[in-house]
Design a protein around this motif. Structure first.
Motif, PDB file in Angstrom:
ATOM      1  N   ALA A 111       0.842  -1.201   0.000  1.00 20.85           N
ATOM      2  CA  ALA A 111       0.000   0.000   0.000  1.00 20.85           C
ATOM      3  C   ALA A 111       0.866   1.235   0.000  1.00 20.85           C
ATOM      4  N   GLY A 112       0.463   2.217  -0.768  1.00 20.67           N
ATOM      5  CA  GLY A 112       1.143   3.510  -0.722  1.00 20.67           C
ATOM      6  C   GLY A 112       2.199   3.724  -1.789  1.00 20.67           C
ATOM      7  N   LYS A 113       2.276   2.823  -2.782  1.00 19.10           N
ATOM      8  CA  LYS A 113       3.293   3.007  -3.825  1.00 19.10           C
ATOM      9  C   LYS A 113       3.088   4.326  -4.574  1.00 19.10           C
ATOM     10  N   THR A 114       1.873   4.533  -5.041  1.00 19.24           N
ATOM     11  CA  THR A 114       1.623   5.736  -5.839  1.00 19.24           C
ATOM     12  C   THR A 114       1.782   6.993  -4.983  1.00 19.24           C
ATOM     13  N   SER A 115       1.238   6.956  -3.771  1.00 19.47           N
ATOM     14  CA  SER A 115       1.358   8.133  -2.893  1.00 19.47           C
ATOM     15  C   SER A 115       2.825   8.444  -2.638  1.00 19.47           C
ATOM     16  N   THR A 116       3.622   7.421  -2.376  1.00 23.32           N
ATOM     17  CA  THR A 116       5.041   7.641  -2.055  1.00 23.32           C
ATOM     18  C   THR A 116       5.824   8.049  -3.291  1.00 23.32           C
ATOM     19  N   GLY A 135       0.286   8.426 -12.434  1.00 28.67           N
ATOM     20  CA  GLY A 135      -0.745   7.609 -11.785  1.00 28.67           C
ATOM     21  C   GLY A 135      -0.154   6.328 -11.255  1.00 28.67           C
ATOM     22  N   SER A 136      -0.724   5.202 -11.679  1.00 28.22           N
ATOM     23  CA  SER A 136      -0.341   3.910 -11.124  1.00 28.22           C
ATOM     24  C   SER A 136       0.109   2.956 -12.235  1.00 28.22           C
ATOM     25  N   LEU A 137       0.724   3.475 -13.274  1.00 24.56           N
ATOM     26  CA  LEU A 137       1.103   2.629 -14.421  1.00 24.56           C
ATOM     27  C   LEU A 137       2.325   1.790 -14.060  1.00 24.56           C
ATOM     28  N   SER A 288       4.819   7.377   7.169  1.00 18.02           N
ATOM     29  CA  SER A 288       5.688   6.311   6.674  1.00 18.02           C
ATOM     30  C   SER A 288       6.091   6.585   5.218  1.00 18.02           C
ATOM     31  N   ASN A 289       5.122   7.008   4.422  1.00 15.99           N
ATOM     32  CA  ASN A 289       5.429   7.322   3.016  1.00 15.99           C
ATOM     33  C   ASN A 289       6.447   8.466   2.924  1.00 15.99           C
ATOM     34  N   ALA A 290       6.265   9.469   3.775  1.00 15.38           N
ATOM     35  CA  ALA A 290       7.158  10.634   3.749  1.00 15.38           C
ATOM     36  C   ALA A 290       8.568  10.233   4.176  1.00 15.38           C
ATOM     37  N   TRP A 320      -8.303  10.687  -6.096  1.00 14.85           N
ATOM     38  CA  TRP A 320      -9.120   9.816  -5.255  1.00 14.85           C
ATOM     39  C   TRP A 320      -8.343   9.160  -4.126  1.00 14.85           C
ATOM     40  N   ARG A 321      -7.212   9.788  -3.744  1.00 11.56           N
ATOM     41  CA  ARG A 321      -6.508   9.300  -2.558  1.00 11.56           C
ATOM     42  C   ARG A 321      -6.626  10.389  -1.509  1.00 11.56           C
ATOM     43  N   MET A 322      -7.477  10.164  -0.544  1.00 18.32           N
ATOM     44  CA  MET A 322      -7.723  11.145   0.515  1.00 18.32           C
ATOM     45  C   MET A 322      -7.872  12.559  -0.075  1.00 18.32           C
ATOM     46  N   ASN A 335     -12.570  11.837  -0.372  1.00 16.56           N
ATOM     47  CA  ASN A 335     -12.700  10.790  -1.384  1.00 16.56           C
ATOM     48  C   ASN A 335     -11.422   9.952  -1.395  1.00 16.56           C
ATOM     49  N   ASP A 336     -11.494   8.766  -0.808  1.00 16.57           N
ATOM     50  CA  ASP A 336     -10.342   7.855  -0.812  1.00 16.57           C
ATOM     51  C   ASP A 336     -10.754   6.573  -1.536  1.00 16.57           C
ATOM     52  N   ALA A 337     -11.583   6.764  -2.581  1.00 14.91           N
ATOM     53  CA  ALA A 337     -12.200   5.616  -3.237  1.00 14.91           C
ATOM     54  C   ALA A 337     -11.318   4.997  -4.300  1.00 14.91           C
ATOM     55  N   GLU A 343      -5.038  -2.281   5.605  1.00 21.70           N
ATOM     56  CA  GLU A 343      -4.167  -1.243   6.181  1.00 21.70           C
ATOM     57  C   GLU A 343      -4.670   0.156   5.813  1.00 21.70           C
ATOM     58  N   SER A 344      -5.033   0.317   4.534  1.00 15.70           N
ATOM     59  CA  SER A 344      -5.427   1.670   4.136  1.00 15.70           C
ATOM     60  C   SER A 344      -6.803   2.015   4.703  1.00 15.70           C
ATOM     61  N   MET A 345      -7.664   1.030   4.934  1.00 17.23           N
ATOM     62  CA  MET A 345      -8.960   1.294   5.576  1.00 17.23           C
ATOM     63  C   MET A 345      -8.715   1.848   6.976  1.00 17.23           C
ATOM     64  N   VAL A 444     -15.247   8.349   1.955  1.00 17.87           N
ATOM     65  CA  VAL A 444     -15.773   7.369   1.003  1.00 17.87           C
ATOM     66  C   VAL A 444     -14.624   6.472   0.565  1.00 17.87           C
ATOM     67  N   LYS A 445     -14.760   5.163   0.792  1.00 17.30           N
ATOM     68  CA  LYS A 445     -13.625   4.286   0.493  1.00 17.30           C
ATOM     69  C   LYS A 445     -14.046   2.837   0.271  1.00 17.30           C
ATOM     70  N   ALA A 446     -13.450   2.223  -0.744  1.00 17.95           N
ATOM     71  CA  ALA A 446     -13.658   0.807  -1.048  1.00 17.95           C
ATOM     72  C   ALA A 446     -12.625   0.411  -2.089  1.00 17.95           C
TER      73      ALA A 446
END
Ligand SMILES: Nc1ncnc2c1ncn2[C@@H]1O[C@H](COP(=O)(O)OP(=O)(O)OP(=O)(O)O)[C@@H](O)[C@H]1O
Ligand SMILES: [Mg+2]
Length: 471
Positions: A111-116, A135-137, A288-290, A320-322, A335-337, A343-345, A444-446
């Protein structure tokens, strides 16, 4: 991309040239797989998909200026033909990355690859030109396509690597061999497909195995707070740098707290100094990401002050990440959808509660996909956590998993209308529209497949009559 002639490209990918009047014609980039992105100087990569065959667009892309097509059959316009288009794309990326000699940073984790990755890019680009995964490519096609956007000016290339099984990361590292490899965490994302956490660790650890030895500048950056990641130190010849809240970590955070708006603040320690950070991003998981991003930046020569300033100014680059939006009536929509895993929940619920101090908080949650045998227990645990954290209202949206979530909340002691189950996104929107009051905070998350961002979008639409867009 660097400029390459068609003859050079054909040689690199081991392809045959068809309908090419001038083999010295230059490809200046970009390399694209979407025909709409083809323009002058580009190379169009034709894949045969389930529904669409890229070769059908060959004439159109050449019409728009593409120099040639890289495909698996002749198409009547200039083409380099290979047996395996994906392998050819990979070979081209490998060649270009090697020629460029940029410093390649790769990261993986549950979790957190794109954010980091977005944080790393925002820090590093203050020092030198940086190219990074949009993005997440992060797969065998997105990764080489991103690498091929690097130019002679690019000093840092930051690539997100995703894995759905053993061997995937190893393959990606062969295409674009990293010098700095970062592993964030081993969680439960895709655990159903992998078969267990040990297998996930096995797969993610391929990143540090692929690094050059310390003498050649290889650095493995590992999460000291995650036992399975910490243990990867024994799988690499690269230098190891640890980040985390543990005392052992080389890059650490002290005095971690969430501000009243849910944004993390802490004192950053790196081997070269200390400096204060207050992030613009929401949620404690970003600490942690930071720290991971700080460790990368430290390794690449940035000072603690430079890193802290960059982290404090970094925003969200991927949607759509927080994503926090204030409505004119004082309702805050988070919107964290984009996706969800256990973990991210948990991280998102904690952030919701921090942001919602003294306000009514709503958690609109749906299924976490691909949890295999752990699905029931994990949904139950999220429902229970929502109650323990004192979230005011839980709205579980969707089928069986949502029912487990709501039942978890019920069994933990939620009563009356504090937790409800609704069948779909439209029902959630209807409920929220009638019940939301000024000042409420709604998370909002799923998992991605649930498409709950439609709920966030509907809540942000002006007026109250809009329907949830069909997906
Ligand atoms: N360190 C973390 N720990 C737990 N959850 C996190 C962490 N970082 C981000 N998240 C949350 O995880 C979700 C996915 O984040 P992100 O897109 O950054 O991860 P990813 O690893 O790139 O996912 P994917 O596998 O879909 O590419 C978001 O809801 C985000 O808020
Ligand atoms: Mg991602």
């Amino acid at each position: 991309m660097i400029t390459l002639s068609l003859a050079e490209i054909a040689e690199v990918v081991g392809g045959r040239m068809h309908d090419i009047p001038d083999a010295s014609a230059q490809v200046t980039g970009p390399v694209v797989r979407d025909s709409r992105e083809a323009g002058p100087g580009s190379l169009f990569v034709a894949f045969v998909g389930e529904r669409v065959d890229g070769h059908d667009f060959a004439a159109a892309v050449v019409e728009s200026g593409a120099v040639a097509v890289l495909g698996s059959r002749p198409v009547g316009v200039p083409a380099i033909v290979v047996d395996d288009v994906q392998a050819a794309l990979g070979a081209l990326a490998r060649h270009v990355v090697h020629r460029l000699g940029t410093t390649l940073v790769a990261l993986t984790g549950s979790a957190g690859k794109t954010s980091t990755k977005d944080l790393i890019a925002q820090v590093l680009r203050r020092k030198a030109p940086t190219v990074f995964t949009p993005g997440s490519l992060n797969n065998e096609i997105g990764l080489p396509l991103t690498a091929l956007t690097a130019t002679e000016e690019t000093r840092f290339l930051v690539l997100e690597m995703g894995a759905r099984g053993i061997g995937h990361i190893r393959y990606l590292c062969e295409l674009t061999p990293p010098k700095v490899g970062l592993v964030l965490n081993v969680g439960s994302a895709h655990i159903g497909e992998f078969g267990g956490r040990e297998q996930i660790a096995q797969a993610k650890g391929e990143l540090v195995e692929a690094l050059p030895p310390a003498e050649e500048g290889g650095t493995a950056i590992l999460n000291a707070d995650d036992t399975l990641v910490r243990a990867m130190a024994s799988r690499t010849k690269a230098k190891v740098l640890l980040f985390g809240e543990s005392d052992e970590a080389d890059v650490r955070a002290e005095n971690v707290r969430l501000t009243d708006t849910g944004q993390p603040s802490f004192r950053l320690h790196t081997p070269s100094g200390a400096s204060d950070v207050t992030m613009r991003l929401y949620g404690e998981h970003h600490v942690s990401n930071a720290l991971a991003a700080a460790a990368v930046a430290h390794e690449l020569g940035m000072s603690a002050d430079e890193i802290a300033t960059a982290l404090s100014e970094a925003g969200s680059l991927s949607r759509w990440r927080m994503e926090v939006t204030e409505r004119p009536d004082g309702v805050t929509v988070v919107n964290d959808a984009y996706n969800a895993n256990p973990e991210s929940m948990k991280a998102a619920l904690r952030a919701l509660v921090a942001m919602g101090k003294g306000r009514r908080t709503w958690a609109v949650l749906g299924k976490m996909a691909e949890l295999g045998d752990e699905a029931l227990a994990e949904h139950d645990a999220v429902g229970r956590l929502a109650v323990r954290l004192n979230v005011s209202k839980l709205v579980a949206v969707g089928g069986r998993e949502a029912q487990w979530l709501q039942l978890g909340a019920y069994n933990e002691g939620s009563w009356g209308e504090e937790s409800v189950h609704v069948s779909d996104a439209q029902a959630a929107v209807d409920l929220l529209r009638s019940e939301l009051r000024p000042g409420d905070v709604v998370l909002v998350k799923a998992s991605r497949s649930v498409g709950l961002e439609s709920v966030a979008t509907a809540l942000l639409e002006t007026g109250t009559e809009g329907e949830v867009a069909a997906r």
